[in-house]
Design an enzyme around this catalytic site. Sequence first.
Site, short mmCIF file in Angstrom:
data_model
loop_
_atom_site.label_atom_id
_atom_site.label_comp_id
_atom_site.label_asym_id
_atom_site.label_seq_id
_atom_site.Cartn_x
_atom_site.Cartn_y
_atom_site.Cartn_z
N SER A 145 0.84 -1.19 0.00
CA SER A 145 0.00 0.00 0.00
C SER A 145 0.88 1.26 0.00
O SER A 145 1.76 1.39 -0.85
CB SER A 145 -0.94 -0.05 1.21
OG SER A 145 -1.86 1.00 1.21
N ARG A 214 -11.62 7.54 9.38
CA ARG A 214 -11.45 6.09 9.40
C ARG A 214 -12.57 5.40 8.62
O ARG A 214 -12.32 4.45 7.88
CB ARG A 214 -11.42 5.59 10.85
CG ARG A 214 -11.21 4.08 10.97
CD ARG A 214 -9.92 3.66 10.31
NE ARG A 214 -9.59 2.27 10.56
CZ ARG A 214 -8.55 1.63 10.02
NH1 ARG A 214 -7.73 2.28 9.22
NH2 ARG A 214 -8.31 0.37 10.28
N ASP A 312 -9.71 -3.55 -6.13
CA ASP A 312 -9.11 -2.42 -5.40
C ASP A 312 -9.47 -1.11 -6.10
O ASP A 312 -9.08 -0.89 -7.24
CB ASP A 312 -7.58 -2.60 -5.36
CG ASP A 312 -6.88 -1.64 -4.42
OD1 ASP A 312 -7.47 -0.61 -4.06
OD2 ASP A 312 -5.73 -1.94 -4.03
N HIS A 345 -8.84 -3.34 -1.55
CA HIS A 345 -7.47 -2.95 -1.21
C HIS A 345 -6.94 -3.71 0.01
O HIS A 345 -5.75 -3.97 0.12
CB HIS A 345 -7.41 -1.44 -0.95
CG HIS A 345 -6.03 -0.96 -0.61
ND1 HIS A 345 -4.99 -1.03 -1.51
CD2 HIS A 345 -5.52 -0.41 0.51
CE1 HIS A 345 -3.89 -0.55 -0.95
NE2 HIS A 345 -4.18 -0.17 0.28
N ASP A 346 -7.81 -4.02 0.94
CA ASP A 346 -7.38 -4.73 2.17
C ASP A 346 -7.08 -6.21 1.96
O ASP A 346 -6.73 -6.90 2.90
CB ASP A 346 -8.47 -4.62 3.25
CG ASP A 346 -8.17 -3.53 4.27
OD1 ASP A 346 -7.10 -2.89 4.14
OD2 ASP A 346 -8.99 -3.32 5.17
#
Length: 365
Positions: A145, A214, A312, A345-346
């Site tokens: 990342s 967040r 992503d 993405h995670d």
Amino acid sequence: MGDARRYHPLPSPFPMKRGGELHGARVAFETWGQLDEAKSNALLILTGLSPSAHATSNDEDPSDGWWEAMIGPGRAIDTSKYYVICVNSLGSDKGSTCPASIDPATGEAYRLTFPELSLEDVANAAHSAVSALGIIQLDCLVGCSMGGMSALAYMALHPGSARRHISVDTAPQAQPFAIAIRSLQREAIRLDPNWNNGQYDDDHYPEHGMSIARKLGVITYRSAMEWNGRFARIRLEPEDREGEPFGFEFQVESYLEGHARRFTRTFDPNSYLYLSRASDWFDIAEHGQGSVEKGLARIKLEEALVIGVSTDILFPLEQQEQIATGLRNTGVRVEFVALDSPQGHDAFLVDIENYSRAIGGFLAR
């Protein structure tokens, strides 16, 4: 629980890319495994925006690391074979010098007087820590990342400093969508009255701003496919709903709230702002007369593995393809892996099975 964290004092002064310098600064790092006599088996990991140097458990700190299932004896990143180093980014509040650190010149926290931070500074600080361990060339540099961008900076600034590279869910430059999201995250923090131009304290902490930042992050780290699969349109039970107007009604809202609660007080808001902006600023083209291709051409490697995931939205697959093509054009042996994990993405933190297979396979060759 012990502390496996070690500290590397940076050269003083430590010059920053965009001007200014740090005095008496340091970065935190952890290591696993043994460095061989030739100092040729080192593997460095550069992290995303929020993780610490605690990538996996060890004797001093048995708590799970952020990439626990990936690193260890017999795992994809095998600590019985490699001397694994994870450096906490300069500017992060997980042990490295950051806006919350004390400025030796004033005896007060830097806050917004911290020099403008770039990922080149993050890279140079990590390179300084590796050099201090007596390592001239890494066997492999792994970047995830934001850390993948820091890794590109590391190799462009220090050509030949790594033999191999593993690029995970990253990009050669931030794209407008990613910049837009991070800009909103920073705005949420800055608009919280408790942020107070960076002059907050524990009793006046920008809880709401950090919470929204967040939540925006979590939404973009996953994919719409995953949100649909996990939550559909399931509503909260009546007793779990808030009594206030426009309160949470759907499970996905409550899930995001839980994520935000676990995060807010664990990260310094000013550090978050600095690292977020550093991610937006990064562009490998700055190392190649305005061209991404020329920037990547500065990197001297033998082999690279570039991994991305089709879901992503933050670091889209075509950006990983750009890295793979750019490195291949300079004669690097490149393996490109496009995964279909639904986690977006995670995925590199969640779909350990597929990432392990790719990373472990590449390292074993």
